[in-house]
Design an enzyme around this catalytic site. Structure first.
Site, PDB file in Angstrom:
ATOM      1  N   LYS A  87      20.700 -23.926 -14.820  1.00 18.74           N
ATOM      2  CA  LYS A  87      21.256 -22.588 -14.663  1.00 18.74           C
ATOM      3  C   LYS A  87      22.708 -22.655 -15.121  1.00 18.74           C
ATOM      4  O   LYS A  87      23.540 -23.270 -14.475  1.00 18.74           O
ATOM      5  CB  LYS A  87      21.180 -22.141 -13.205  1.00 18.74           C
ATOM      6  N   GLU A 135      25.187 -24.911 -11.094  1.00 14.70           N
ATOM      7  CA  GLU A 135      24.883 -23.856 -10.134  1.00 14.70           C
ATOM      8  C   GLU A 135      23.474 -23.957  -9.553  1.00 14.70           C
ATOM      9  O   GLU A 135      23.192 -23.453  -8.476  1.00 14.70           O
ATOM     10  CB  GLU A 135      24.973 -22.515 -10.852  1.00 14.70           C
ATOM     11  N   HIS A 162       3.713   0.796   2.954  1.00 17.58           N
ATOM     12  CA  HIS A 162       3.701  -0.250   3.974  1.00 17.58           C
ATOM     13  C   HIS A 162       3.020  -1.489   3.409  1.00 17.58           C
ATOM     14  O   HIS A 162       2.479  -1.470   2.307  1.00 17.58           O
ATOM     15  CB  HIS A 162       2.986   0.243   5.244  1.00 17.58           C
ATOM     16  N   HIS A 194       0.840  -1.190   0.000  1.00 19.52           N
ATOM     17  CA  HIS A 194       0.000   0.000   0.000  1.00 19.52           C
ATOM     18  C   HIS A 194       0.880   1.248   0.000  1.00 19.52           C
ATOM     19  O   HIS A 194       1.575   1.541   0.963  1.00 19.52           O
ATOM     20  CB  HIS A 194      -0.898  -0.061   1.250  1.00 19.52           C
ATOM     21  N   ASP A 225      26.434 -21.735 -15.996  1.00 20.29           N
ATOM     22  CA  ASP A 225      27.459 -20.950 -15.339  1.00 20.29           C
ATOM     23  C   ASP A 225      28.267 -20.252 -16.432  1.00 20.29           C
ATOM     24  O   ASP A 225      29.345 -20.677 -16.797  1.00 20.29           O
ATOM     25  CB  ASP A 225      28.333 -21.903 -14.519  1.00 20.29           C
ATOM     26  N   ASP A 238       0.160  -4.356   4.312  1.00 29.83           N
ATOM     27  CA  ASP A 238      -0.937  -4.679   5.211  1.00 29.83           C
ATOM     28  C   ASP A 238      -1.127  -6.183   5.258  1.00 29.83           C
ATOM     29  O   ASP A 238      -1.551  -6.801   4.272  1.00 29.83           O
ATOM     30  CB  ASP A 238      -2.227  -3.999   4.727  1.00 29.83           C
TER      31      ASP A 238
HETATM   32 MN    MN Z   1      -2.745   0.250   4.452  1.00 28.39          MN
END
Ligand code: MN
Length: 468
Positions: A284, A422, A45, A39, A286, A47
């Site tokens: 992945k 990796e 922040h 938010h 290298d 929630d």
């Molecule tokens: Mn909020």
């Protein structure tokens, strides 16, 4: 009673102005849900809302959660919210309470580890979270309030378990910043496809859509259309001839080839979010990320930061010319394979140092643009099919198609690690190509811990690791 508990919530808002729900939402008694909304109010922040007795108990967490048990994140208790609020994404209008943008940052179910009513009353809640980003054991602990009792302060703390990660290595709010709604839509789409082939396992389907009984939010499209808009904005850069395909069968949209392209980057995670069946898994490599821009006979090779490396890799440029593409941006990784067949970064370094770059192979895994068409809004699977098509007539040995593996991700990571690789890259099958870091590509790295942790609600036959 829920009605009473929402009095404060309703008193703060004018529902003729804000699109937040005044009430409603079905309660989920056997498996309560949670949501975390990001938010951007006067201050950003997170929630956190936990369903309890027909409402969402709510806390505003300024810094958001941390997987490091040393981090004690302030969580200010705020008014109860209706369950229907879990589906809210959108903009709270200026002048209204909490004005600013809201996205659904995570959602899922939660399991209290002790009596939740007593815990809520006494200020000590212990629970397990089964979300896309929030996994494992967490605690909410009320601390002494200095002044107003209306908003008692609590602390949100990660409890030690297999999901724990030091803050220096992993910040869930930074690495997974986006709304989960597009992932939810993608999971639904690919879930529907899978269901057409064979009946999808009910448990997994249910688990990936923990809040499906709730009505879809009127604004749930916001995040998706936002990301589409971003894609469209990128696509239209230097291109005025963008149009829908008139010819059937060709994926994507006709588009001019952009001069530059930023690659999609993967996000480091502990486990695959959602249902592993929605993901493709690759090695992945290298090596170095490399993008090839092909326009007729002109081939250019770029690093992920846009540096032109064509002069360093002239042999690869020549090999790519042999594909005789009209045009394209191909994405992959260059590696030198050691005698065990394992891509080896040191060998790659040596190859550059000695300027003998002949042994370098280019593993291709994506084709954001191909033969006059912009494929970025197409699902990954479609782009990979188009890319694979280039290899059907036989490609030079220096070019390889990066194969995907069909196994449980934790097994793949375990074998990859044993082989000295990796880790593994997971990609959401239905995802578009975005030119930034995104949650739809994830890195699962070999860790020192032997057991590999897979996200909360996967294969019930042993895929799930319960925190001990
Ligand atoms: Mn909020």
């Amino acid at each position: 009673m829920p009605g009473d508990s929402l009095k404060t919530y309703r008193a703060k808002r004018n529902f003729e102005v804000t699109s937040e729900p005044a009430e409603g939402g079905e309660s989920n008694e056997d498996q309560p849900v949670f949501v975390i909304q990001k938010h951007w109010a006067s201050r950003l922040h997170y929630d956190l809302r936990l369903e309890l007795d027909g409402t969402m108990k709510s806390w505003a967490v300024p810094k958001g959660p941390s997987y490091d048990p040393h981090d004690k994140r302030m969580a200010v208790q705020v008014e109860d919210h209706p369950i229907a609020y879990n589906q809210f994404e959108g903009e709270i209008p200026k002048g209204e309470y909490g004005a600013g943008k809201v996205i659904i940052w995570d959602e899922g179910t939660w399991t209290p580890l002790e009596d939740p009513r007593k815990g809520y009353r006494d200020g000590m809640l212990k629970f397990e979270m089964h979300g896309r980003k929030m996994l494992g054991k967490w605690a909410l602990i009320r601390i002494k309030s200095r002044g107003s009792e209306k908003q008692p302060p609590w602390l949100l703390i990660k409890e030690k378990d297999a999901y724990t990660k030091p803050a220096s290595e992993f910040s869930v709010v930074d690495e997974l910043p986006d709304s989960v709604v597009p992932l939810r839509d993608a999971a639904k789409k690919s879930g529907a496809k899978a269901a057409a082939k064979k009946a999808a396992p009910k448990k997994a389907a249910k688990a990936t859509e923990p809040t499906k009984s709730a009505k879809p939010a009127p604004s749930a499209k916001t995040a998706k259309s936002k990301s589409e808009a971003a894609g469209a904005a990128e696509a239209s850069t230097g291109n005025t001839t963008r149009q829908r395909a008139s010819t059937a069968g060709l994926p994507g949209q006709a588009a001019e080839l952009p001069a530059a392209l930023k690659p999609q980057l993967a996000t480091l995670v502990e486990g695959v979010p959602g249902n592993p069946k929605d993901w493709l898994f690759e090695i992945k490599y290298d090596g170095y990320r490399l993008l090839a821009r092909i326009e007729g006979k002109e081939v250019k090779l770029f690093t992920r930061n846009g540096h032109d490396w064509t002069h360093k890799l002239t042999h690869l440029a020549k090999v790519l010319q042999k594909l005789k593409l009209k045009s394209g941006w191909l994405d992959g990784e260059i590696v030198v394979v050691d005698d065990k067949g394992v891509p080896n970064f040191q060998l790659l370094q040596n190859a550059f140092d000695s300027s003998r770059t002949g042994s370098i192979v280019f593993y291709l895994f994506d084709a954001p643009f191909l033969n006059g068409r912009d494929l970025r809004q197409e699902p990954l699977e479609t782009r990979r099919e188009s890319l694979r098509g280039l290899f059907e007539a036989g490609a030079p040995d220096e070019l390889r198609f990066s194969e995907t593996f069909d196994a449980r991700p934790q097994d793949l990571v375990a074998s990859a690690c044993r082989m000295g690789l990796e880790g593994v890259i997971g990609k959401l099958k239905s995802s578009p190509y975005v030119t930034r870091r995104a949650d739809s590509w994830v890195k699962l790295k070999c860790s020192q811990r032997q057991e590999f942790v897979i996200g909360g609600y996967t294969d019930p036959k042993g895929g799930r690791v319960h925190a001990v």
